[in-house]
Design a protein around this motif. Structure first.
Motif, short mmCIF file in Angstrom:
data_model
loop_
_atom_site.label_atom_id
_atom_site.label_comp_id
_atom_site.label_asym_id
_atom_site.label_seq_id
_atom_site.Cartn_x
_atom_site.Cartn_y
_atom_site.Cartn_z
N LEU A 368 36.34 22.46 49.69
CA LEU A 368 37.98 22.23 49.54
C LEU A 368 38.13 23.12 48.27
CD1 LEU A 368 36.70 20.02 51.34
CD2 LEU A 368 38.59 18.58 50.48
N THR A 369 39.22 24.00 48.54
CA THR A 369 39.48 24.71 47.36
C THR A 369 40.78 24.42 47.09
OG1 THR A 369 40.38 26.39 48.67
CG2 THR A 369 38.06 26.68 48.28
N THR A 370 41.23 24.76 45.60
CA THR A 370 42.45 24.47 45.00
C THR A 370 42.44 25.53 43.76
OG1 THR A 370 44.27 22.85 44.33
CG2 THR A 370 41.96 22.59 43.53
N ILE A 371 43.90 25.53 43.44
CA ILE A 371 43.90 26.10 42.09
C ILE A 371 44.51 24.95 41.13
CG2 ILE A 371 44.18 28.50 42.62
CD1 ILE A 371 47.09 28.17 42.34
N VAL A 372 44.42 25.12 39.81
CA VAL A 372 44.73 23.88 38.96
C VAL A 372 46.51 24.06 38.77
CG1 VAL A 372 44.63 22.63 36.86
CG2 VAL A 372 42.57 24.08 37.83
N LYS A 373 47.16 23.83 39.99
CA LYS A 373 48.66 23.79 39.82
C LYS A 373 48.98 22.39 40.67
CE LYS A 373 49.72 27.90 38.24
NZ LYS A 373 50.38 28.29 36.91
N GLU A 374 50.14 21.86 40.28
CA GLU A 374 50.39 20.71 40.68
C GLU A 374 50.70 20.47 42.17
OE1 GLU A 374 50.92 16.67 40.55
OE2 GLU A 374 50.64 17.88 38.94
N ASP A 375 51.40 21.69 42.51
CA ASP A 375 51.81 21.80 44.02
C ASP A 375 50.48 22.09 45.14
OD1 ASP A 375 51.39 24.43 43.15
OD2 ASP A 375 52.86 25.23 44.51
N SER A 376 49.48 22.77 44.44
CA SER A 376 48.19 22.92 45.02
C SER A 376 47.12 21.85 45.09
CB SER A 376 47.47 24.17 44.51
OG SER A 376 48.11 25.40 44.55
N VAL A 400 32.12 19.84 48.71
CA VAL A 400 32.12 20.45 47.37
C VAL A 400 33.74 20.74 47.08
CG1 VAL A 400 31.56 22.01 45.69
CG2 VAL A 400 29.76 20.74 47.49
N THR A 401 34.28 20.27 45.97
CA THR A 401 35.77 20.67 45.57
C THR A 401 35.70 21.78 44.69
OG1 THR A 401 36.64 18.46 46.00
CG2 THR A 401 37.84 19.93 44.93
N VAL A 402 36.25 22.75 44.67
CA VAL A 402 36.28 24.10 44.00
C VAL A 402 37.64 24.37 43.22
CG1 VAL A 402 36.08 26.53 43.59
CG2 VAL A 402 34.48 25.30 45.08
N MET A 403 37.76 23.97 41.82
CA MET A 403 38.94 24.15 41.11
C MET A 403 38.93 25.44 40.38
SD MET A 403 39.37 20.11 39.47
CE MET A 403 38.33 20.66 38.33
N SER A 404 39.73 26.26 40.68
CA SER A 404 39.91 27.78 40.21
C SER A 404 41.29 27.71 39.30
CB SER A 404 40.04 28.63 41.33
OG SER A 404 38.92 28.61 42.10
N SER A 431 34.60 23.11 38.34
CA SER A 431 35.61 24.10 37.73
C SER A 431 35.32 25.51 37.76
CB SER A 431 36.04 23.46 36.60
OG SER A 431 37.00 24.14 36.07
N VAL A 432 36.06 26.38 38.03
CA VAL A 432 35.78 27.98 37.78
C VAL A 432 36.81 28.56 36.88
CG1 VAL A 432 35.85 30.23 38.96
CG2 VAL A 432 34.87 27.94 40.20
N PRO A 433 36.61 29.22 35.90
CA PRO A 433 37.47 29.58 34.89
C PRO A 433 38.18 30.75 35.30
CG PRO A 433 35.10 30.40 34.44
CD PRO A 433 34.93 29.60 35.67
N PHE A 434 39.34 31.05 34.71
CA PHE A 434 39.88 32.44 35.14
C PHE A 434 39.13 33.82 34.59
CE2 PHE A 434 42.94 35.88 33.26
CZ PHE A 434 43.28 36.07 34.60
N ASP A 435 39.34 34.75 35.57
CA ASP A 435 38.62 35.78 35.47
C ASP A 435 39.19 36.93 35.72
OD1 ASP A 435 36.73 37.97 35.41
OD2 ASP A 435 35.03 37.00 36.00
N PRO A 436 39.67 37.83 34.68
CA PRO A 436 40.60 39.11 35.30
C PRO A 436 40.06 40.12 36.21
CG PRO A 436 40.06 38.68 32.68
CD PRO A 436 39.32 37.87 33.32
N ALA A 437 38.71 40.11 36.40
CA ALA A 437 38.16 40.91 37.37
C ALA A 437 38.56 40.64 38.81
CB ALA A 437 36.65 40.70 37.12
N LEU A 438 39.17 39.32 38.88
CA LEU A 438 39.37 38.71 40.37
C LEU A 438 40.97 38.80 40.29
CD1 LEU A 438 37.04 35.98 40.47
CD2 LEU A 438 36.93 37.99 41.52
#
Length: 469
Positions: A368-376, A400-404, A431-438
């Motif tokens: 299950l994927t999400t970004i760390v934003k309230e609506d998501s 597994v939950t992935v928080m990007s 939790s997955v950190p922000f990466d400028p490469a993506l």
């Protein structure tokens, strides 16, 4: 390996080194400073001084080596060999805090010598034989004496009982020695002859790789799901495939199973030979009676170079109007499962679509994927409710939950809420950190990712692999 009790107390030697190249060696209270360009040079100079002391005494010496994470006891021989000292077992303490053993790899000898207890001259003479007092709690139990029919015969040995086998030979091999640290300051020490075990970070990395590489039965399907665009489904699908391909190898496929148009084909390396999609493969399967082989699929999937996995893209042109439905999913899944051990399915955003529901039903593990934003985050929580309502509670528990993080800006309170809520519903949250490469949304370059990002995706992949039974 040397028992520390065999080394005399003198001389008393302690060594200290620092990351800036400074250090000191103290021998029986006399201290000599060390100065080198870097930490590795300091360790080398310190070791040379201790070897010189061992040569003067003509025997190994015991050294208390102090570092940032504690004290270690080492044995240094006159020839420069370094090994750990075996700590004598301490008597059990009645109270008080426990003491952690030093983090040093234990060397395993090829054959352990027989231990013969030494005679104790101070041992008292045995008391004269006589009737021993018997308490009620230890009353003797009457037993019947059994005498075998062949009491006079010699007992069978293992060799005479059966022939030795190859397994017997394998069992005579010495146990495999633990692999010492290869990274950081521990790795630097080990390249000088020490045998320090890995630190926590290096050991965690090894454990994750072993989890990814462990064997599992049959063919497995991983479904990456979400009910909203831009929550990291495609990025997660691709980097799961890349990490599995690089760490595990084998036949891995990432399949863009969007019912209309997906973006996995845009984020993946293009094939120099074709631009075929899942629709083209579906048409070919429907027109062919014979089952397709792995060689046949080369004309439809796109190899991902050093990432060592393949991608099956979805239709991506504006003129495409064909839709992958539930029946088409089943046909494609059966075809692909004949050639790939692991299939990672990137789904669309419509949980009511047949292709979305089919992917969930076929999955061995859900991601299950999400970004760390309230609506998501709220959409993610709602999707979890949908899974339960459709009878997928067990799959949710193994998920597994992935928080990007979509930007450098963090929202720690929201992340804590997500971790608490999804941690109760799914097996693991990563939790997955922000990466400028993506951030550009272009072709994903695994080698351009930051070390922190690659480590996070290794953790995600290990968490997913742990659920493959």
């Amino acid at each position: 390996m040397t028992d520390r009790d065999d080394i005399p107390d003198r001389p008393r030697i302690s060594v200290v080194t620092d990351d800036d190249g400074s250090g000191m060696v103290t021998v029986d209270g006399s201290t000599r400073p060390v100065s080198a360009p870097d930490a590795a040079g300091a360790r080398k100079a310190v070791l040379a001084m201790v070897v010189e002391v061992a040569q003067q005494y003509g025997r190994p010496v015991r050294v208390a080596a102090s570092g940032s994470d504690g004290l270690r006891t080492l044995i240094v021989a006159p020839d420069g060999a370094v090994e750990e000292a075996i700590e004598s077992p301490a008597p059990a303490a009645v109270s008080g805090p426990s003491v952690l053993a030093p983090e040093i790899v234990t060397s395993v000898p090829r054959s352990a010598p027989s231990v013969v207890p030494a005679e104790n001259p101070a041992q008292p003479e045995p008391a004269p034989a006589g009737p021993a007092p018997v308490s009620a709690a230890a009353a003797p139990v009457e037993t019947e004496s059994v005498v075998p029919d062949d009491a006079g015969a010699e007992p069978l040995t293992r060799r005479s009982a059966r022939l030795l086998t190859a397994r017997d030979f394998v069992e005579t091999a010495a146990p495999t020695k633990p692999v010492p640290a290869t990274e950081g300051w521990r790795g630097s020490f080990n390249r000088m002859g020490f045998r320090l075990k890995p630190g926590k970070e290096e050991q965690a990395r090894r454990d994750r790789r072993e989890t990814i590489q462990r064997a599992f039965s049959g063919r497995k399907t991983i479904a990456v799901i979400g009910e909203k665009g831009g929550v990291g489904k495609t990025t997660t699908t691709y980097l799961l495939g890349a990490t599995l391909g690089r760490v595990r190898g084998g036949s891995v496929l990432a399949w863009d199973n969007n019912e209309y148009k997906g973006t996995l084909g845009i984020r993946a390396l293009r094939s120099p030979d074709h631009d075929h999609t899942a629709i083209d493969l579906l048409n070919h399967v429907q027109q062919t009676d014979a089952p397709l082989s792995a060689a046949d699929l080369i004309d439809f999937v796109r190899a991902q170079g050093e990432n060592k996995f393949d991608v099956l893209a979805s239709q991506s042109l504006d003129g495409d109007s064909d839709v992958i439905d539930e029946e088409a999913f089943g046909l494609l899944h059966d075809t692909l499962a004949r050639s790939y051990r692991v299939i990672i399915v990137d789904t669309g955003n419509n949980s009511k679509a047949g292709t979305w529901q089919s992917a969930v039903a076929a999955a061995d593990v859900l991601v299950l994927t999400t970004i760390v934003k309230e609506d998501s985050a709220r959409t993610l929580a709602s999707m979890a409710d949908t899974l339960v309502a459709h009878g997928h509670e067990e799959k949710l528990r193994n998920a597994v939950t992935v928080m990007s993080h979509p930007s450098p800006t963090s929202y720690p309170d929201l992340e804590r809420r997500l971790l608490r809520h999804m941690g109760e519903l799914t097996r693991e949250v990563v939790s997955v950190p922000f990466d400028p490469a993506l951030d550009r949304g272009d072709v994903i370059d695994y080698d351009a990712l930051s070390d922190e990002s690659r480590e996070a995706w290794l953790e995600v992949t290990a968490a997913v692999a742990a659920g493959l039974r």
